[in-house]
Scaffold this motif. Structure first.
Motif, PDB file in Angstrom:
ATOM      1  N   LYS A 267       0.841  -1.207   0.000  1.00 35.93           N
ATOM      2  CA  LYS A 267       0.000   0.000   0.000  1.00 35.93           C
ATOM      3  C   LYS A 267       0.869   1.247   0.000  1.00 35.93           C
ATOM      4  O   LYS A 267       1.991   1.232   0.539  1.00 35.93           O
ATOM      5  CB  LYS A 267      -0.842   0.036   1.279  1.00 35.93           C
ATOM      6  CG  LYS A 267      -2.007  -0.901   1.255  1.00 35.93           C
ATOM      7  CD  LYS A 267      -2.844  -0.666   2.488  1.00 35.93           C
ATOM      8  CE  LYS A 267      -4.099  -1.502   2.449  1.00 35.93           C
ATOM      9  NZ  LYS A 267      -4.848  -1.338   3.686  1.00 35.93           N
ATOM     10  N   VAL A 268       0.311   2.323  -0.554  1.00 33.50           N
ATOM     11  CA  VAL A 268       1.016   3.604  -0.448  1.00 33.50           C
ATOM     12  C   VAL A 268       0.751   4.169   0.941  1.00 33.50           C
ATOM     13  O   VAL A 268      -0.372   4.096   1.446  1.00 33.50           O
ATOM     14  CB  VAL A 268       0.518   4.584  -1.535  1.00 33.50           C
ATOM     15  CG1 VAL A 268       1.065   5.987  -1.270  1.00 33.50           C
ATOM     16  CG2 VAL A 268       0.934   4.097  -2.906  1.00 33.50           C
ATOM     17  N   GLY A 269       1.782   4.667   1.569  1.00 36.01           N
ATOM     18  CA  GLY A 269       1.622   5.288   2.884  1.00 36.01           C
ATOM     19  C   GLY A 269       2.257   6.669   2.901  1.00 36.01           C
ATOM     20  O   GLY A 269       3.077   6.996   2.026  1.00 36.01           O
ATOM     21  N   LYS A 270       1.861   7.471   3.886  1.00 45.19           N
ATOM     22  CA  LYS A 270       2.484   8.794   4.018  1.00 45.19           C
ATOM     23  C   LYS A 270       3.080   8.871   5.420  1.00 45.19           C
ATOM     24  O   LYS A 270       2.381   8.577   6.414  1.00 45.19           O
ATOM     25  CB  LYS A 270       1.420   9.864   3.814  1.00 45.19           C
ATOM     26  CG  LYS A 270       2.000  11.253   3.837  1.00 45.19           C
ATOM     27  CD  LYS A 270       0.960  12.276   3.439  1.00 45.19           C
ATOM     28  CE  LYS A 270       1.587  13.646   3.484  1.00 45.19           C
ATOM     29  NZ  LYS A 270       0.650  14.700   3.229  1.00 45.19           N
ATOM     30  N   ILE A 271       4.344   9.251   5.498  1.00 44.32           N
ATOM     31  CA  ILE A 271       4.999   9.292   6.808  1.00 44.32           C
ATOM     32  C   ILE A 271       4.527  10.542   7.561  1.00 44.32           C
ATOM     33  O   ILE A 271       4.625  11.659   7.053  1.00 44.32           O
ATOM     34  CB  ILE A 271       6.534   9.280   6.662  1.00 44.32           C
ATOM     35  CG1 ILE A 271       6.971   7.994   5.942  1.00 44.32           C
ATOM     36  CG2 ILE A 271       7.222   9.404   8.013  1.00 44.32           C
ATOM     37  CD1 ILE A 271       8.445   7.863   5.670  1.00 44.32           C
ATOM     38  N   LEU A 272       3.990  10.303   8.764  1.00 43.97           N
ATOM     39  CA  LEU A 272       3.461  11.436   9.547  1.00 43.97           C
ATOM     40  C   LEU A 272       4.491  11.934  10.559  1.00 43.97           C
ATOM     41  O   LEU A 272       4.671  13.132  10.739  1.00 43.97           O
ATOM     42  CB  LEU A 272       2.179  11.017  10.278  1.00 43.97           C
ATOM     43  CG  LEU A 272       1.049  10.496   9.371  1.00 43.97           C
ATOM     44  CD1 LEU A 272      -0.135  10.045  10.208  1.00 43.97           C
ATOM     45  CD2 LEU A 272       0.618  11.580   8.382  1.00 43.97           C
ATOM     46  N   THR A 273       5.127  10.983  11.242  1.00 41.88           N
ATOM     47  CA  THR A 273       6.160  11.389  12.204  1.00 41.88           C
ATOM     48  C   THR A 273       7.351  10.435  12.058  1.00 41.88           C
ATOM     49  O   THR A 273       7.197   9.314  11.576  1.00 41.88           O
ATOM     50  CB  THR A 273       5.672  11.298  13.674  1.00 41.88           C
ATOM     51  OG1 THR A 273       5.413   9.914  13.954  1.00 41.88           O
ATOM     52  CG2 THR A 273       4.430  12.131  13.936  1.00 41.88           C
ATOM     53  N   ALA A 274       8.501  10.921  12.485  1.00 41.48           N
ATOM     54  CA  ALA A 274       9.704  10.072  12.432  1.00 41.48           C
ATOM     55  C   ALA A 274      10.611  10.475  13.582  1.00 41.48           C
ATOM     56  O   ALA A 274      10.791  11.661  13.853  1.00 41.48           O
ATOM     57  CB  ALA A 274      10.428  10.280  11.105  1.00 41.48           C
ATOM     58  N   GLU A 275      11.124   9.486  14.279  1.00 41.40           N
ATOM     59  CA  GLU A 275      12.086   9.790  15.344  1.00 41.40           C
ATOM     60  C   GLU A 275      13.076   8.643  15.482  1.00 41.40           C
ATOM     61  O   GLU A 275      12.803   7.514  15.032  1.00 41.40           O
ATOM     62  CB  GLU A 275      11.382  10.048  16.678  1.00 41.40           C
ATOM     63  CG  GLU A 275      10.585   8.865  17.181  1.00 41.40           C
ATOM     64  CD  GLU A 275       9.797   9.204  18.448  1.00 41.40           C
ATOM     65  OE1 GLU A 275      10.342   9.051  19.534  1.00 41.40           O
ATOM     66  OE2 GLU A 275       8.613   9.600  18.285  1.00 41.40           O
ATOM     67  N   ARG A 276      14.244   8.944  16.057  1.00 42.60           N
ATOM     68  CA  ARG A 276      15.253   7.904  16.229  1.00 42.60           C
ATOM     69  C   ARG A 276      14.842   6.953  17.348  1.00 42.60           C
ATOM     70  O   ARG A 276      14.156   7.367  18.277  1.00 42.60           O
ATOM     71  CB  ARG A 276      16.604   8.530  16.602  1.00 42.60           C
ATOM     72  CG  ARG A 276      17.170   9.321  15.469  1.00 42.60           C
ATOM     73  CD  ARG A 276      18.565   9.820  15.764  1.00 42.60           C
ATOM     74  NE  ARG A 276      19.004  10.659  14.666  1.00 42.60           N
ATOM     75  CZ  ARG A 276      19.534  10.198  13.528  1.00 42.60           C
ATOM     76  NH1 ARG A 276      19.729   8.901  13.372  1.00 42.60           N
ATOM     77  NH2 ARG A 276      19.880  11.021  12.563  1.00 42.60           N
ATOM     78  N   VAL A 277      15.261   5.682  17.245  1.00 50.48           N
ATOM     79  CA  VAL A 277      15.028   4.732  18.345  1.00 50.48           C
ATOM     80  C   VAL A 277      16.235   4.837  19.275  1.00 50.48           C
ATOM     81  O   VAL A 277      17.363   4.583  18.830  1.00 50.48           O
ATOM     82  CB  VAL A 277      14.880   3.288  17.801  1.00 50.48           C
ATOM     83  CG1 VAL A 277      14.763   2.294  18.949  1.00 50.48           C
ATOM     84  CG2 VAL A 277      13.678   3.203  16.872  1.00 50.48           C
ATOM     85  N   PRO A 278      16.029   5.252  20.530  1.00 49.05           N
ATOM     86  CA  PRO A 278      17.193   5.453  21.404  1.00 49.05           C
ATOM     87  C   PRO A 278      18.032   4.175  21.503  1.00 49.05           C
ATOM     88  O   PRO A 278      17.491   3.076  21.608  1.00 49.05           O
ATOM     89  CB  PRO A 278      16.570   5.812  22.760  1.00 49.05           C
ATOM     90  CG  PRO A 278      15.168   6.215  22.464  1.00 49.05           C
ATOM     91  CD  PRO A 278      14.752   5.514  21.211  1.00 49.05           C
TER      92      PRO A 278
END
Ligand code: ME8
Length: 655
Positions: A561-572
C-alpha cells in the motif's frame, strides 16, 4: 630545477620480510607530507627503498633456500607492490645492492679512511643480528640485546675491524643540536639523544669479517662494510652525491627524514650526522622519530604472527564494508595518522579502525556528500546552483573554509597529522550541522525559499570541494571519488593547496554526477558473526543457483500500500533505526520501525510517500512494535526508499 625543492626520506627497510603496518605507518606519513608539499608547489623528491646488504637478510635467504641476491630480487617487487597499493607516490626506490650506491659507499669509506676518521683495530664486543647493532661488554647484562624493543640473544665477536672515530664528534654534535633547535624532533626524543651523547660516544665498529654478503671494504675484501654505515649513505646516493654535483647541490640537505624511535638515537641522530660531518656534508634539516605501534596491545612480531599486512587488512575492510579496495586503503592511511599523536606510541586494533571508519568516514565525511548530492539531484537536476544571498550561518562556514587550509598547512609542517585532520573534521562537522539547521528538504517545499535553498546547497557542496583538496594527501582515492561526483572539470591532480581556501571554486552550472556512497558503513554485528554470516552467504548462493519462481497467487498474498509518513524519530540506543508513524489509509496510523537512520534524517522523511508491506506479521524490533515494512532499493549498500511518481492518497494499493 629552479623550483623550490623538498627532499623527504623514509628508512630503507630490511627485506627479510614484506612490509607490515609498522613500516607502512612511516611510509604513509612520508607520502602525506610529499603529496602536501607537491600541492604547495614544491619540486618533491620522496625516497624510500630497501636495506639489502644485511647479515639478517642473508640469514632469511638461507632459511628460504635461496642465495641472498635471489632472495632480495624476489622480495623487492613485493615491497613495491605494497607501496603502490597503499598509494605511495615515491619518486625514487633505492636498493642498497645497486651499483651506484656501492660506489658512493666505497668512496665515502675511502674518504673517511684518508682523513683518519676510519682506522683499524680489534673489536671485542656483542653483536645483535636482529638489530644489526654492536654493543659494548658492559651494555649487555643477560646475553640479550639491551634494546627493549628487541631483547634477542646477542653474539660475542672478536675480530680485527675498521672503526669510525665517533668519539671525536660528541661535542660538535651537541653544539649543532643546540644551535639548530629544529634539527631533531620530537623534543622529548631530542633530549634522549642529548643524554646519549653526553654519556660519552665510543668509536664504532663499521666492518665485519667477510660474510660473503655486503659491500667489501675498498682494498681489503676480507671485510664487508657494516650494514648501518652502508644503509645511512643511501640518503646521499639518492640525492646524487658524488654522481651529479649540480643535482646534489639543489636537493641536499634533506628537508625531512622520518623513522620510528628504534633507529633514531644511535643511528639517525648520532652516527649519521657524525658521518656527514666527517664527509664535510651539510646535515639534514629535520630528523623526526614517531612512536611504535603495537597490534591489539602486542609488540609486532613475525613469530607471533601479528605482523598485519596492510593490504590484507584493506581487503578485509573492503569486504566488510563493500567499499572499493582503494577506499579501504585510504581508511587505513587515515587511521594511522588520526589514531595517535604522531611521535607517540599507539595501538593498532581492527575494532578501532572500524570505529573510525564508521564514525569519521561513513558518518561525518560520507554524510556531508551523500546527503547533499541526492538533494541537488532531486531539486536542481544535479546542477550546481548560483547561490542566493549569503546568510549569517553560510558566512560562518565560508570564514571557516577560507581559513582552514592555512591552519592545516601549519599543522602538517609541524607533523601534527592528527591536529590537521581534526581541523578538517571541524569544517565537516560544521557543514553537517549547517545542513541539519537549514533543513534544505523543508526549504524545497516552498517555492519562496528557492534562493535560500540554492545558498544552502552551494555552501555545503563548495565546502565539500575544499575538503576534497584538504584530505587528498591523506586519502587520495576518496578525494578523487568526491571530486568526480562533484563533476569538476579540471582534474584534482591539478589543484593547488591554496585552492582549498579560496571560496567559489565550484562553478554554478556544473553538472554533478550520480551520488554514490564512498564509505559504506561496516555492519559491526555482521563482523562479530562473521563465520555465521559466511554460512548464510553460502546458503544464499546455493539458493541463487536454482531459480525459484513465485506464482501469481503467491505474489497476490503480499499486500502493498502507499503510505504517508506522519512522524519520524530515532530509536534510542539503536543508531540504524527510526520509529515512524505512517498513514496507510486506515483509521489509525501504523507504527513502523525501519533501519534507514544512516541514510535519512527524521526531518527529511516527514511528509514523504512510501510503499508499505501492510500485511507483514507484527514484530518487535529492539523492543519497539513494528506493523509493516517500507520498500527500498538497495544500491551500493545504501537504502533508497521507493516512492510513487505522483501524489497518491494513502492506502492506495500497489499492484
Ligand atoms: O631499521 N611501529 O629497517 P626495518 C612503527 N634497515 N613503525 C615501525 C614498527 C612499529 N612497530 N616497526 C617498524 C631498519 N617500523 C633499517 C633502516 S635506514 C638507513 C635503515 C618502521 O625494516 C619504522 O619506520 O627494521 C622503523 O624505524 C622502521 O620500520 C624499521 O625498519
Amino acid at each position: 630545477m629552479s623550483q623550490k625543492t623538498f627532499y623527504i626520506t623514509t628508512p630503507i627497510y630490511y627485506v627479510n620480510d614484506v612490509p607490515h603496518v609498522g613500516n607502512a605507518s612511516t611510509t604513509v606519513a612520508s607520502d602525506v607530507v610529499a603529496r602536501f608539499k607537491r600541492l604547495q608547489g614544491y619540486n618533491v623528491l620522496f625516497a624510500t627503498g630497501t636495506d639489502e646488504n644485511a647479515p639478517k637478510v642473508a640469514e632469511a635467504a638461507e632459511a628460504n633456500g635461496m642465495s641472498p641476491q635471489e632472495f632480495v630480487d624476489d622480495i623487492v617487487p613485493k615491497f613495491k607492490e605494497v607501496w603502490h597499493k597503499m598509494h605511495i607516490t615515491y619518486d625514487v626506490f633505492i636498493r642498497t645492492t645497486e651499483a651506484r650506491h656501492k660506489k658512493v659507499v666505497e668512496a665515502a669509506f675511502q674518504k673517511l679512511l684518508d682523513s683518519g676518521d676510519i682506522y683499524k683495530d680489534v673489536y671485542k664486543g656483542w653483536y645483535c643480528i636482529s638489530d644489526e647493532t654492536f654493543f659494548r661488554e658492559g651494555e649487555v647484562k643477560d646475553g640479550r640485546c639491551p634494546n627493549p624493543e628487541c631483547r634477542k640473544p646477542v653474539r660475542w665477536i672478536e675480530e680485527e675491524n675498521y672503526f669510525f672515530r665517533l668519539s671525536a664528534y660528541g661535542d660538535r654534535l651537541l653544539k649543532y643540536i643546540e644551535e639548530h633547535p629544529d634539527f631533531l624532533g620530537p623534543e622529548f626524543r631530542k633530549n634522549e639523544v642529548v643524554s646519549f651523547i653526553k654519556a660519552g660516544l665510543r668509536d664504532t665498529c663499521i666492518t665485519r669479517d667477510a660474510y660473503g654478503w655486503g659491500i667489501p671494504v675498498p682494498g681489503d675484501p676480507s671485510q664487508v662494510i657494516y650494514v648501518w654505515f652502508d644503509a645511512l649513505l643511501n640518503y646521499l646516493t639518492v640525492a646524487g652525491y658524488l654522481q651529479n654535483e649540480d643535482e646534489f647541490a639543489q636537493i641536499w640537505p634533506a628537508d625531512l627524514q622520518l623513522m620510528a624511535k628504534d633507529i633514531f638515537v644511535r643511528f639517525h641522530s648520532t652516527l649519521w650526522p657524525a658521518m656527514l660531518m666527517g664527509l664535510g656534508v651539510e646535515l639534514p634539516k629535520k630528523v623526526f622519530a614517531h612512536g611504535f605501534w603495537t597490534i591489539e596491545g602486542e609488540k609486532i612480531s613475525k613469530s607471533k604472527g601479528n605482523a598485519i599486512s596492510p593490504i590484507k587488512l584493506a581487503e578485509e575492510i573492503a569486504a566488510m564494508s563493500g567499499a572499493d579496495i582503494d577506499i579501504a586503503v585510504d581508511a587505513i592511511r587515515y587511521f594511522i595518522l588520526r589514531e595517535v599523536t604522531f611521535g607517540l606510541d599507539g595501538d593498532f586494533s581492527v575494532s578501532g579502525l572500524i570505529g573510525r571508519f564508521n564514525a569519521d568516514l561513513a558518518n561525518d565525511l560520507g554524510n556531508l556528500l551523500n546527503r547533499t548530492l541526492p538533494l541537488l539531484h532531486n531539486y536542481r537536476e544535479g546542477i550546481i546552483p548560483t547561490p542566493g544571498p549569503v546568510s549569517h550561518d553560510a558566512q560562518e562556514i565560508i570564514n571557516l573554509v577560507t581559513s582552514t587550509g592555512a591552519e592545516v598547512a601549519e599543522y602538517l609542517d609541524k607533523l601534527q597529522f592528527g591536529d590537521a585532520l581534526a581541523a578538517i573534521w571541524t569544517v565537516i562537522g560544521r557543514a553537517n550541522k549547517y545542513m541539519e539547521d537549514q533543513a534544505p528538504w523543508k526549504l524545497a517545499k516552498d517555492e519562496a525559499c528557492a534562493a535560500e535553498l540554492n545558498t544552502v546547497l552551494y555552501t555545503v557542496l563548495e565546502t565539500v570541494r575544499s575538503v576534497a583538496i584538504l584530505i587528498s594527501p591523506f586519502m587520495p582515492s576518496a578525494a578523487e571519488a568526491i571530486w568526480e561526483q562533484l563533476g569538476i572539470d579540471s582534474p584534482l591532480t591539478e589543484a593547488k593547496w591554496e585552492d582549498a581556501g579560496s571560496w567559489g571554486g565550484l562553478l554554478p552550472g556544473t553538472q554533478t554526477h550520480a551520488p554514490r556512497p564512498i564509505f559504506p558503513r561496516i555492519d559491526t554485528k555482521r563482523r562479530a558473526e562473521a563465520p555465521a554470516a559466511e554460512k548464510e552467504k553460502k546458503m544464499e548462493q546455493k539458493a541463487e543457483e536454482a531459480p525459484q519462481y513465485l506464482t501469481f497467487d503467491d505474489f497476490k498474498k503480499t499486500e502493498l500500500k502507499v503510505g504517508k509518513i506522519l512522524t519520524a524519530e530515532r530509536v534510542p540506543g539503536a543508531d540504524k533505526l527510526l520509529k515512524l508513524t505512517v498513514d496507510v489509509g486506515e483509521e489509525e496510523p501504523r507504527q513502523v520501525v525501519a533501519g534507514i537512520a544512516q541514510w535519512y534524517s527524521p526531518d527529511e522523511l516527514v511528509g514523504k510517500q512510501v510503499v508499505v508491506v501492510a500485511n507483514l506479521a507484527p514484530a518487535k524490533i529492539r523492543g519497539v512494535e513494528s506493523r509493516g515494512m517500507l520498500l527500498a532499493a538497495d544500491t551500493e549498500g545504501r537504502a533508497v526508499l521507493l516512492t510513487p511518481d505522483a501524489d497518491v492518497a494513502p492506502g492506495a494499493e500497489v499492484r
